[in-house]
Write an enzyme that holds these catalytic residues in place. Structure first.
Site, PDB file in Angstrom:
ATOM      1  CE  LYS A   1      17.121  62.596  46.327  1.00 36.84           C
ATOM      2  NZ  LYS A   1      16.739  62.306  47.814  1.00 36.84           N
TER       3      LYS A   1
ATOM      4  CB  CYS B   1      14.739  64.290  53.291  1.00 38.99           C
ATOM      5  SG  CYS B   1      13.662  64.774  51.976  1.00 38.99           S
TER       6      CYS B   1
ATOM      7  CE  LYS C   1      13.217  62.409  45.454  1.00 37.56           C
ATOM      8  NZ  LYS C   1      12.985  63.024  46.781  1.00 37.56           N
TER       9      LYS C   1
ATOM     10  NE  ARG D   1      16.200  66.759  42.864  1.00 32.77           N
ATOM     11  CZ  ARG D   1      15.357  66.816  44.012  1.00 32.77           C
ATOM     12  NH1 ARG D   1      15.860  66.574  45.165  1.00 32.77           N
ATOM     13  NH2 ARG D   1      14.016  66.643  43.909  1.00 32.77           N
TER      14      ARG D   1
ATOM     15  CB  CYS E   1       9.326  70.734  55.077  1.00 33.32           C
ATOM     16  SG  CYS E   1       9.037  69.580  53.725  1.00 33.32           S
TER      17      CYS E   1
ATOM     18  CB  CYS F   1      14.082  65.865  57.154  1.00 31.24           C
ATOM     19  SG  CYS F   1      12.395  65.774  58.023  1.00 31.24           S
TER      20      CYS F   1
ATOM     21  CB  CYS G   1       6.459  63.515  55.248  1.00 30.81           C
ATOM     22  SG  CYS G   1       7.693  63.867  53.933  1.00 30.81           S
TER      23      CYS G   1
ATOM     24  NE  ARG H   1      18.111  70.702  48.950  1.00 33.51           N
ATOM     25  CZ  ARG H   1      17.075  70.029  48.427  1.00 33.51           C
ATOM     26  NH1 ARG H   1      16.760  69.519  47.140  1.00 33.51           N
ATOM     27  NH2 ARG H   1      16.010  70.181  49.515  1.00 33.51           N
TER      28      ARG H   1
END
Length: 572
Positions: free
Chosen positions: A223, A486, A221, A158, A443, A437, A482, A89
């Site tokens: 954001k 995302c 994480k 991120r 994934c 996603c 899931c 990424r």
């Protein structure tokens, strides 16, 4: 606060290290994200990085180890190791990319990424299908055009997002520059990245190698995003830290600050939930960096480092109380927040086709379904990049804006687009407001299809919309493979999260502007039930809606779903 105090407070010293989570111990022992990654890359016996700890550490470098799940069972039967490959990424603050950078990304995707690139829901690129021996060539190739993958994943800040809607461009240059400045400021300072991927020699280290993060970085994480009203295209309320631009007669004045947003949840853990960020006040432009440091420091110091499911900033706020957290932030800023300024959002979608901004430049937004740039689209946009004199902007809805086009260059760009794809704009309204996603087959967290399945599901939903006369009604729909969210499904008017192959939770009632969570209407159901529910509710919407009423608002008013006022009540 001294530098040494900052370092020491980056780990919960009230608890012995051995009582913290395994990930905390792993980070502490990683030698500032070095681990044994360099050694693992040399192992030619396997397509993977052998150390499980190194697999986790590589996320801080913007890399996920994955395998082809379509082949997993067959390879297991043949007693072969999984078909390992990697996702890389890119760090791309605000989604802004030059033509030279686009051409380099295109070149690397063709050479090492299976002739494909993916635009993410956080305005950046992902390479998929990357083999271990291609990791360094991609990262070094990115470096040639001043791009990197630092902190694109991992327990750190991120990639920083920024509104790119051309209709909100009066202050875009200022806000985009601030997003870039914040991104460069908050990334880890360790030299591990340069040593492992660029081959730089290690210089003498010290305990000040990470003056902010320390040895254990963030609990999870973090954001950050910048929004420019009236567009909420980045879904600012889904950010741990959001800055909402406030302009005045003399230009950009500063930002309203929202904190504590986050989408992730776990189906079998009712104590986990999505949360929308809370408005805490206003900061002028010259205090944005100080504010970002202060907010992150509070989460760094008080976030849960024993239970990772409970480690996001949203839980720290709900546990400690918003007023307490705000006071802690103000203490670190050494100044209180000012009162929030008035603002309003009218959309979180993209403006398609050509738009012109007051500077006389033109901006062409292209639909990229689910963000997947296949070879056909790569060819088209490579030709555009070879002649384009402006920039490209990636949107949080997985689309591309050819930005900053001069009037005399428009015909040439249109000609390129039509030559490659005569139907380049032939997308229904529902598809223009849909994101998904990656999910299967790459994934490792996916429980169900998302990107590969949503276009087929939309075929059926389009039939329902046409039958009820709703073809031109903008309705947001997001799908995730899931519950981690995302694609930000929990603020969509129609949200779907994977539970098992072919099975999803169905949510309705999110806010069209990204200002309200939705609510579950069916759990763990297949396509037939999903379409039955949508046929019924969309039919009612067509018959009973009020003028100008969005579908999510109608679902609440009609009692189809309850209004979720706070994230901690999402699972009630």
């Amino acid at each position: 606060m001294t530098e040494q105090t900052i370092i020491d407070r980056s780990r919960d010293l009230s608890q012995p290290l051995e009582r913290l989570s395994a990930d905390e111990r792993m980070k502490d022992a990683s030698d500032y994200l070095r681990g044994t990654i360099a050694e693992g890359l040399l192992d030619q016996i396997t397509g993977s990085v052998p150390s499980a700890d190194d697999v986790k550490l590589m996320k801080f470098h913007g890399i996920y180890q994955q395998d082809d799940r379509d082949l997993r069972d067959e390879r297991r039967r043949q007693k072969l190791e999984p078909a390992y490959q990697f996702m890389i990424r890119v760090r791309l603050p605000g989604g802004v990319c030059s033509p030279a950078q686009w051409l380099k990304l295109d070149e690397l995707a063709r050479a090492h990424g299976g002739d494909t690139l993916r635009i993410t829901t956080r305005q950046t690129f992902q390479f998929h299908w990357v083999l271990k021996n291609s990791l360094r060539p991609i990262i070094q190739g990115l470096h040639d055009t001043l791009l990197d993958t630092v902190a694109a994943c991992g327990d750190d800040s991120r990639g920083v997002m920024c509104t790119v809607d051309p209709q909100s461009s009066q202050f875009h240059a200022q806000v985009a520059a601030m997003a870039k400045r914040v991104s460069d400021h908050v990334i880890p300072k360790t030299r591990a990245y340069h040593e492992i991927w660029y081959g730089n020699e290690r210089v003498a280290g010290s305990d000040s190698e990470e003056p902010f993060y320390g040895r254990t970085y963030m609990p999870r994480k973090f954001k950050i995003g910048f929004a420019l009203p009236p567009s909420n295209d980045i879904d600012v309320y889904a950010q741990d830290l959001g800055f909402i631009a406030i302009g005045g007669a003399d230009g950009l004045e500063g930002f309203n600050v929202v904190i504590g947003g986050g989408m992730g949840r776990t189906d079998q853990a009712p104590e986990t939930y999505p949360r929308l960020a809370s408005l805490v006040g206003f900061v002028p432009i010259d205090r944005v960096i100080v504010c970002a440091d202060a907010v992150m420091a509070v989460q760094r110091d008080y976030g849960d480092r024993k239970e990772r499911l409970h480690a996001r900033f949203k839980y720290t706020i709900d546990d400690k109380g918003l007023d307490w957290i705000k006071a802690q932030i103000e203490d670190r800023m050494r100044a209180p927040f000012e009162d929030a300024k008035p603002f309003s959002f009218t959309s979180n979608g993209d403006s398609f086709g050509w738009n012109m901004t007051p500077d006389g430049r033109h901006h062409r937004t292209l639909v990229i379904e689910n963000g997947r740039l296949d070879l056909k689209l790569l060819d088209m946009l490579r030709d555009v990049a070879r002649t384009h004199r402006g920039t490209f902007r990636l949107t949080a809805n997985q689309n591309v804006i050819i930005a900053g086009v001069r009037s005399e260059d428009r015909p040439a760009i249109d000609a390129i687009l039509v030559e490659h794809m005569p139907d380049v704009d032939d997308f229904s309204v529902i598809r223009r407001n849909a994101i998904a996603c990656v999910a299967l087959p790459t994934c490792g967290l996916a429980m169900a299809e998302s990107e590969r399945y949503l276009p087929t599901l939309l075929d059926r939903i389009e039939e329902i919309l046409k039958r009820h006369g709703l073809d031109d009604e903008p309705i947001t729909i997001r799908m995730s493979g899931c519950p981690n969210g995302c694609s930000r499904p929990y603020i969509a008017e129609i949200g779907l999260t994977g539970r098992a192959p072919g099975k999803y939770n169905l949510y309705l009632g999110g806010g069209f502007h990204g200002e309200r969570l939705n609510s579950m209407v069916r759990e763990n159901v297949g396509e037939a039930v999903i379409l039955e529910v949508l046929d019924d509710t969309l039919g009612r919407y067509a018959r009973e809606r009020e003028p100008g009423e969005h579908f999510g608002d109608f679902a609440i008013r009609a009692g189809i779903v309850r209004a979720v006022t706070e994230g901690r009540f999402f699972n009630d």
